[in-house]
Write a protein that holds these residues in place. Structure first.
Motif, short mmCIF file in Angstrom:
data_model
loop_
_atom_site.label_atom_id
_atom_site.label_comp_id
_atom_site.label_asym_id
_atom_site.label_seq_id
_atom_site.Cartn_x
_atom_site.Cartn_y
_atom_site.Cartn_z
N ALA A 73 28.69 26.94 -70.35
CA ALA A 73 29.44 26.47 -69.19
C ALA A 73 30.28 25.25 -69.54
N LEU A 74 29.68 24.31 -70.26
CA LEU A 74 30.42 23.11 -70.64
C LEU A 74 31.54 23.45 -71.62
N GLY A 75 31.28 24.40 -72.50
CA GLY A 75 32.31 24.83 -73.45
C GLY A 75 33.49 25.46 -72.75
N LEU A 76 33.20 26.33 -71.78
CA LEU A 76 34.27 26.96 -71.02
C LEU A 76 35.05 25.91 -70.23
N GLY A 77 34.32 24.98 -69.60
CA GLY A 77 34.99 23.92 -68.85
C GLY A 77 35.90 23.08 -69.72
N ALA A 78 35.44 22.78 -70.95
CA ALA A 78 36.25 21.98 -71.88
C ALA A 78 37.52 22.72 -72.28
N VAL A 79 37.41 24.01 -72.54
CA VAL A 79 38.58 24.81 -72.92
C VAL A 79 39.60 24.84 -71.78
N LEU A 80 39.11 25.07 -70.57
CA LEU A 80 40.01 25.12 -69.41
C LEU A 80 40.71 23.77 -69.19
N ALA A 81 39.95 22.68 -69.34
CA ALA A 81 40.53 21.35 -69.16
C ALA A 81 41.57 21.05 -70.24
N LEU A 82 41.30 21.49 -71.47
CA LEU A 82 42.24 21.25 -72.57
C LEU A 82 43.54 22.03 -72.36
N VAL A 83 43.42 23.27 -71.90
CA VAL A 83 44.62 24.05 -71.61
C VAL A 83 45.44 23.39 -70.50
N SER A 84 44.73 22.90 -69.47
CA SER A 84 45.42 22.20 -68.39
C SER A 84 46.12 20.95 -68.91
N PHE A 85 45.44 20.21 -69.78
CA PHE A 85 46.05 19.01 -70.36
C PHE A 85 47.27 19.38 -71.20
N GLY A 86 47.19 20.53 -71.89
CA GLY A 86 48.34 20.99 -72.66
C GLY A 86 49.55 21.23 -71.77
N LEU A 87 49.31 21.72 -70.56
CA LEU A 87 50.42 21.91 -69.61
C LEU A 87 51.03 20.57 -69.22
N VAL A 88 50.18 19.58 -68.97
CA VAL A 88 50.68 18.26 -68.58
C VAL A 88 51.51 17.64 -69.71
N LEU A 89 51.16 17.94 -70.94
CA LEU A 89 51.90 17.40 -72.09
C LEU A 89 53.36 17.86 -72.11
N THR A 90 53.67 18.91 -71.36
CA THR A 90 55.05 19.39 -71.31
C THR A 90 55.88 18.66 -70.26
N THR A 91 55.28 17.66 -69.59
CA THR A 91 56.01 16.93 -68.54
C THR A 91 56.51 15.59 -69.07
N ASN A 92 55.88 14.48 -68.68
CA ASN A 92 56.33 13.17 -69.16
C ASN A 92 55.15 12.22 -69.32
N THR A 93 55.43 11.05 -69.84
CA THR A 93 54.38 10.10 -70.17
C THR A 93 53.59 9.66 -68.94
N ALA A 94 54.29 9.41 -67.83
CA ALA A 94 53.62 8.95 -66.61
C ALA A 94 52.60 9.97 -66.13
N ALA A 95 52.99 11.24 -66.12
CA ALA A 95 52.07 12.30 -65.68
C ALA A 95 50.89 12.42 -66.63
N ILE A 96 51.15 12.29 -67.91
CA ILE A 96 50.06 12.37 -68.90
C ILE A 96 49.06 11.25 -68.68
N LEU A 97 49.55 10.03 -68.46
CA LEU A 97 48.65 8.89 -68.27
C LEU A 97 47.81 9.05 -67.00
N TRP A 98 48.42 9.54 -65.92
CA TRP A 98 47.67 9.72 -64.67
C TRP A 98 46.66 10.86 -64.77
N SER A 99 46.87 11.80 -65.69
CA SER A 99 45.94 12.91 -65.81
C SER A 99 44.60 12.49 -66.39
N VAL A 100 44.57 11.36 -67.10
CA VAL A 100 43.31 10.89 -67.71
C VAL A 100 42.30 10.46 -66.65
#
Length: 294
Positions: free
Chosen positions: A95-122
């Motif tokens: 469960a934790l492994g799946l959650g980590a993968v999903l969160a990483l993919v979501s973070f990868g999407l945020v990386l395609t936006t801008n610095t402000a959005a990336i910082l707020w995602s943390v």
């Protein structure tokens, strides 16, 4: 005759509540509302895709963490006793492994936006992880859930404008009351079980004031958004949508006033239509404005 063992994929779909989309839709609609306001209309397909997929993925990741945190409590609650982690069909590590993968993919999407959005995602991720554990120590953990869900509003403004203006925080505050409304309805379903096992919820904290408080939360949500978005002159369509949303809130009141499990659960499950109505009012208002200006 025993049933055939279920596939891992099927169990994972259960874990992320694939067949119960209400949980991620209530997070999606205010996020998209903020995205439209921030962009002064349609934000473009890239940002729309990022926020729709990101919302779904982060809510799914949150389900994984939640079920791990609550696995020893869920077995004592009628509604949650058969969740995959609780029954042992999915391990904690899985469960934790799946959650980590999903969160990483979501973070990868945020990386395609801008610095402000990336910082707020943390901080958004940190609050989402912390939320399940607050049920042990905070009398109204639904407020923490509201903070987690409301980060979509903040990140939407950051992704479009590179900063988070005052209107975003007013929308954030208003949406907090909507989260308190629908998640208190949700908590009312399990109140008897939660009292037995010592879980803290807003339904328990509010006691007999629960129904009145939920009605007030709905009014505060809609009222704050009306005031916050008034400078944007969205027009009659927006206010008609808010009136329809208010009518839905009244319907929810009729469902929960007797405090039955069935009525409270139905009120929670249909809440995403209220959020969709408000978003539709905003999106259609901008669409009409764009058509009239051409």
């Amino acid at each position: 005759m025993t049933s055939a063992p279920r596939s891992r994929f099927s169990l994972y779909l259960d874990l992320i509540r694939w067949d119960r989309p209400a949980g991620w839709l209530v997070c999606l609609w205010p996020t998209l509302s903020a995205l439209w306001i921030a962009a002064d209309g349609f934000p473009g397909w890239h940002l729309l895709g990022v926020f729709v997929l990101g919302t779904f993925l982060m809510r799914s990741a949150g389900c994984c963490v939640n079920d791990v945190a609550d696995r020893d409590f869920d077995k004592h609650v009628k509604r949650t006793a058969q969740r995959p982690v609780t029954t042992g069909a999915v391990s904690v590590k899985e469960a934790l492994g799946l959650g980590a993968v999903l969160a990483l993919v979501s973070f990868g999407l945020v990386l395609t936006t801008n610095t402000a959005a990336i910082l707020w995602s943390v901080p958004a991720l940190l609050v989402a992880i912390a939320y399940p554990f607050t049920k042990r120590i905070i009398s109204m953990p639904q407020a923490v859930l509201g903070i987690a869900f409301n980060f979509g509003i903040v990140i939407a403004f950051a992704a479009v404008q590179g900063s988070v203006p005052a209107v975003a925080w007013w929308m954030w505050l208003g949406n907090m009351f909507w989260v308190l409304a629908y998640d208190t309805e949700y908590a009312m379903v399990d109140r008897d079980d939660d009292l037995k096992i010592g879980i803290k919820t807003s339904a328990i904290t509010l006691g007999r004031l629960d129904v009145a408080a939920i009605a007030a939360f709905y009014l505060l949500f809609l009222g704050i958004w009306v005031v916050a978005l008034q400078p944007y002159a969205l027009g009659a369509i927006f206010y008609v949508a808010l009136a329809v949303a208010l009518a839905q809130a009244v319907w929810h009141f009729t469902l929960i006033r007797t405090r039955t499990r069935e009525g409270c659960f139905k009120a929670f499950r249909i809440n995403h239509w209220l959020g969709a109505t408000v978003f539709a009012g905003i999106a259609v208002s901008y669409l009409v404005r764009a058509m009239l200006s051409n």
